[in-house]
Design a protein around this motif. Structure first.
Motif, PDB file in Angstrom:
ATOM      1  N   ALA A   1       0.612  20.667   1.163  1.00  0.00           N
ATOM      2  CA  ALA A   1       0.314  21.078   2.539  1.00  0.00           C
ATOM      3  C   ALA A   1       1.391  21.973   3.143  1.00  0.00           C
ATOM      4  N   THR A   2       2.578  21.965   2.557  1.00  0.00           N
ATOM      5  CA  THR A   2       3.655  22.795   3.095  1.00  0.00           C
ATOM      6  C   THR A   2       3.953  23.936   2.144  1.00  0.00           C
ATOM      7  N   GLY A   3       4.342  25.049   2.698  1.00  0.00           N
ATOM      8  CA  GLY A   3       4.734  26.196   1.885  1.00  0.00           C
ATOM      9  C   GLY A   3       6.166  26.022   1.417  1.00  0.00           C
ATOM     10  N   GLU A   4       6.663  27.004   0.717  1.00  0.00           N
ATOM     11  CA  GLU A   4       8.040  26.948   0.215  1.00  0.00           C
ATOM     12  C   GLU A   4       9.047  26.871   1.346  1.00  0.00           C
ATOM     13  N   ASP A   5       8.697  27.430   2.501  1.00  0.00           N
ATOM     14  CA  ASP A   5       9.636  27.418   3.625  1.00  0.00           C
ATOM     15  C   ASP A   5       9.570  26.115   4.421  1.00  0.00           C
TER      16      ASP A   5
ATOM     17  N   TRP B   1       0.832  -1.197   0.000  1.00  0.00           N
ATOM     18  CA  TRP B   1       0.000   0.000   0.000  1.00  0.00           C
ATOM     19  C   TRP B   1       0.872   1.254   0.000  1.00  0.00           C
ATOM     20  N   ALA B   2       1.918   1.258   0.830  1.00  0.00           N
ATOM     21  CA  ALA B   2       2.800   2.426   0.926  1.00  0.00           C
ATOM     22  C   ALA B   2       3.491   2.708  -0.406  1.00  0.00           C
ATOM     23  N   VAL B   3       3.979   1.678  -1.073  1.00  0.00           N
ATOM     24  CA  VAL B   3       4.646   1.855  -2.365  1.00  0.00           C
ATOM     25  C   VAL B   3       3.642   2.361  -3.406  1.00  0.00           C
ATOM     26  N   ALA B   4       2.447   1.772  -3.419  1.00  0.00           N
ATOM     27  CA  ALA B   4       1.435   2.152  -4.401  1.00  0.00           C
ATOM     28  C   ALA B   4       0.968   3.599  -4.229  1.00  0.00           C
ATOM     29  N   HIS B   5       0.975   4.106  -3.005  1.00  0.00           N
ATOM     30  CA  HIS B   5       0.419   5.429  -2.737  1.00  0.00           C
ATOM     31  C   HIS B   5       1.462   6.477  -2.348  1.00  0.00           C
ATOM     32  N   HIS B   6       2.731   6.111  -2.408  1.00  0.00           N
ATOM     33  CA  HIS B   6       3.778   7.041  -1.979  1.00  0.00           C
ATOM     34  C   HIS B   6       3.756   8.341  -2.776  1.00  0.00           C
ATOM     35  N   GLY B   7       3.560   8.247  -4.079  1.00  0.00           N
ATOM     36  CA  GLY B   7       3.501   9.456  -4.910  1.00  0.00           C
ATOM     37  C   GLY B   7       2.384  10.387  -4.488  1.00  0.00           C
ATOM     38  N   GLU B   8       1.222   9.830  -4.212  1.00  0.00           N
ATOM     39  CA  GLU B   8       0.076  10.639  -3.779  1.00  0.00           C
ATOM     40  C   GLU B   8       0.350  11.310  -2.438  1.00  0.00           C
ATOM     41  N   ILE B   9       0.967  10.560  -1.533  1.00  0.00           N
ATOM     42  CA  ILE B   9       1.274  11.096  -0.207  1.00  0.00           C
ATOM     43  C   ILE B   9       2.315  12.210  -0.320  1.00  0.00           C
ATOM     44  N   THR B  10       3.332  11.978  -1.134  1.00  0.00           N
ATOM     45  CA  THR B  10       4.370  12.995  -1.334  1.00  0.00           C
ATOM     46  C   THR B  10       3.776  14.261  -1.936  1.00  0.00           C
TER      47      THR B  10
END
Length: 146
Positions: free
Chosen positions: A132-136, A117-126
């Protein structure tokens, strides 16, 4: 959640009190196991021992970055949990091998499912983390709709 809720067919279908009491969450078998296997080295050690038995130094060489102390601690914890067995061979000096117990082997299929599951969805999570994070690197704040 806790030992009193072991008759449910699935974790996700189990009824949960609202709010979930902290002591019940802390006593939950799922929480306990995830705490144990979720540390930095346990999953890797279990996977290596799932492939074959290893002597300590062989295992130590197989895991880059783990100290002897941390490997010893990880193996002892897994042995205390009944997932790993330690076999001492009567040689001079004594030789010690580690392997998974039947209980430890029974952990491999669900661990493999989680890994798949982690391998299959790693791109989506990344990608979601990037949004969710700004440039900083800080979490982006919610902005009111305009």
């Amino acid at each position: 959640m806790s030992g009193t809720h072991t008759e449910v067919p699935s974790l996700v279908s189990a009824p949960l009190p609202h709010p979930v009491p902290a002591d019940e969450y802390g006593a939950c078998p799922v929480t306990d196991v995830l705490r144990r296997i979720g540390d930095k080295w346990t999953v890797l050690v279990v996977v290596l021992l799932g492939r074959r038995r290893h002597r300590f130094n062989e295992l130590h060489r197989s895991v880059d970055g783990i100290s002897q102390r941390m490997l010893t601690r990880t193996l002892r914890t897994l042995e205390q949990d009944g997932l790993v067995e330690r076999e001492v061979h009567p040689t001079v000096p004594p030789s010690v091998e580690y392997g998974l117990t039947p209980l430890g082997r029974s952990l491999l299929p669900p661990l493999s499912g989680l890994a798949d599951w982690a391998v299959a969805h790693h791109g989506e999570i990344t990608a979601a983390r990037g949004r969710a994070t700004g440039e900083d690197g800080q979490m982006a704040r919610s902005r009111p709709a305009q």
